[in-house]
Design an enzyme around this catalytic site. Structure first.
Site, short mmCIF file in Angstrom:
data_model
loop_
_atom_site.label_atom_id
_atom_site.label_comp_id
_atom_site.label_asym_id
_atom_site.label_seq_id
_atom_site.Cartn_x
_atom_site.Cartn_y
_atom_site.Cartn_z
N HIS A 259 -2.62 -4.06 10.30
CA HIS A 259 -1.37 -3.67 9.60
C HIS A 259 -1.17 -2.17 9.39
CE1 HIS A 259 -4.31 -3.98 6.38
NE2 HIS A 259 -4.17 -5.27 6.21
N ASP A 332 0.41 -10.97 9.43
CA ASP A 332 -0.21 -10.91 8.10
C ASP A 332 0.41 -11.97 7.18
OD1 ASP A 332 -1.91 -10.26 6.05
OD2 ASP A 332 -1.20 -8.21 5.79
O1 DOR Z 1 -0.25 -8.26 1.76
C1 DOR Z 1 -1.41 -8.63 1.92
N1 DOR Z 1 -1.81 -9.87 1.56
N2 DOR Z 1 -2.30 -7.77 2.42
C2 DOR Z 1 -3.60 -8.04 2.48
O2 DOR Z 1 -4.34 -7.23 2.95
C3 DOR Z 1 -4.12 -9.33 1.97
C4 DOR Z 1 -3.09 -10.36 1.94
C5 DOR Z 1 -3.46 -11.57 1.13
O3 DOR Z 1 -4.57 -12.08 1.27
O4 DOR Z 1 -2.62 -12.04 0.38
ZN ZN Z 2 -5.29 -6.57 5.15
#
Ligand code: DOR
Ligand code: ZN
Length: 449
Positions: A259, A332
């Site tokens: 990301h 993500d």
């Molecule tokens: O937005 C995010 N959510 N970034 C992360 O690095 C972890 C992820 C999560 O596990 O919810």
């Molecule tokens: Zn991450």
């Protein structure tokens, strides 16, 4: 056997961008290219049925057996190699109220993904052989995308003791990451890059220097000041990206930057590639579509980590994806409950639920306005991730497993209950009309809608 007729095939691995008839069962069998002068995708013929079989019956989910050929009229549609998403949070074990491997695999297939990698920040953490095997077993029973685990780099994601990478790779882990947290100690990352070479698999780095990120909740800048929210400077990402790139050089290790959200990280990745360092990078749709100025105090759906970039950085990220400096797209996908996201901005968890909207969002925001070509889209979300992570898929070459997406650029949906497969609904698109969707996804020739 399936036969998709008159469909616009875009498969960069074969340098194919043409109207074709494509035949497949569990493997791709045949691609017949039409004349060059019919290469443009034709408008959808409203009067022609979307799908029919040779006997006129509507197609079913089941794979056709024996000599039955199910024919789909592909006019006005694209056929792509299945999308491969190297960054998703499927929450099982531990938070099956948000998502589980079965719902995640289904939501992924609905979104056009035929393979997804799930991150290790579950409860408990995927840092041992039993849990790697658990994910593979549960994933293989799920009806949807193929699911592969990314194992943790350090036990419990604590950033201290390394997992046994060889053992976890032998059990089926396809990469290693403490995603959700940055690895704070350089020495730990150096050793991780070194040991991962015994497996041939990359370390995926969630670049976040904790003392700089300092419990912030959005990108540090004029908008965070206006809202009175603690800001995360872009450098919280870039300084760790710089460190990890230099450590990859030092160890000759394989590094993948998760990301990417900051222009300096793009510059660093470009530099690293010129040096011949073994590093790739991904960018998420939300970092290309939204920016910090879109955030208001109640917009917790837009709270993500790393945070949304400045408008200027967003343009640089888009350009880097289009010119290939950034290798791939990844969602993500990060499901969270409504209750958690209903908290004040500073307390709500980071993450966007993305599988079922990501492709449409990129299509509408980048491909239609001409910022990203269709072939670059397919390269970045199918071919490159499959190659980098040594996964099946990424191409429609005859003989390969039939991981295939039929994409309709004009198919419109209002994002909401009727079609939604994920267990959570934390998307900024909820209730909004979108177009450009996968209308069928085949995984090894099995059709999922
Ligand atoms: O937005 C995010 N959510 N970034 C992360 O690095 C972890 C992820 C999560 O596990 O919810
Ligand atoms: Zn991450």
């Amino acid at each position: 056997m399936w036969l998709i007729k008159n469909v616009h095939v875009v498969d960069p691995a074969q340098d194919l961008d043409a109207i074709c008839d494509v035949e497949f069962d569990e493997r791709i069998r045949n691609i017949i290219k039409h004349n060059a002068n019919t290469q443009n995708t034709l408008p959808v013929d409203a009067d022609s049925p979307d799908e029919h079989t040779v006997s006129g019956r509507k197609t079913s989910e089941a794979a056709p057996s024996g000599n039955t050929v199910q024919v789909i009229d592909g006019r006005g549609k694209y056929l792509f190699p299945g999308f491969v998403d190297v960054h998703a949070h499927l929450r099982e074990p531990g938070r099956e109220d948000k998502e589980d491997l079965a719902s995640g695999a289904q939501a992924a297939a609905r979104g056009g993904f035929t393979t997804v990698l799930c991150m290790a920040n579950t409860q408990p953490v995927i840092d041992n052989r039993g849990l790697v095997e658990f994910v593979i077993n549960q994933g293989s029973q799920a009806e949807g995308a193929r699911v592969w685990p990314v194992a943790a780099v350090t036990k419990g994601l604590k950033g201290e003791e390394l997992v046994n990478m060889v053992e976890l790779h032998n059990a089926g882990a396809v990469a290693f990451s403490d995603d959700g947290r940055g690895i704070q100690r350089g020495q730990t990352m150096l050793l991780a890059l070194q040991y991962a070479q015994l497996t041939g698999r990359p370390i995926i780095s969630h670049c976040e220097e904790d003392s700089l990120a300092a419990n912030g909740s959005m990108r540090r800048g004029p908008q965070s000041a206006r809202l009175g929210l603690t800001g995360i400077p872009a450098a919280a990402e870039s300084v760790m990206a710089a460190r990890d790139i230099l450590l990859a050089e030092e160890t000759a290790g394989r590094l993948h930057l998760a990301h990417m959200s900051a222009s300096a990280t793009v510059t660093l990745l470009g530099w690293a590639k010129k040096q011949g360092i073994d590093v790739t990078g991904e960018v998420n749709p939300h970092h290309l579509i939204f920016c910090d100025e879109d955030i208001g105090l109640t917009d917790t759906a837009l709270k993500v980590n790393p945070p949304l970039p400045s408008a200027a950085d967003r343009e640089i990220l888009i350009e880097a994806l289009a010119n290939g400096t950034i290798d791939m797209l990844a969602t993500d996908h990060a499901p969270h409950t409504w209750e958690e996201k209903a908290q004040p901005f500073a307390e709500a968890p980071f993450g966007i639920n993305a599988f079922e909207t990501a492709l449409s969002a990129v299509w509408m925001s980048l491909v239609e306005p001409g910022k990203l070509s269709v072939s670059r889209l397919v390269r970045a979300w199918s071919l490159n991730p499959a190659r980098r992570f040594s996964l099946a898929g990424g191409s429609l070459s005859p003989g390969t497993p039939a991981d295939v997406v039929l994409f309709d650029p004009s198919h419109t949906r209002v994002i909401g209950e009727g079609t939604w497969m994920s267990k959570s609904t934390n998307t900024p698109y909820w209730g909004k009309p979108m177009h450009g969707f996968a209308i069928a996804t085949w995984v090894g020739g099995i059709k999922h809608c």
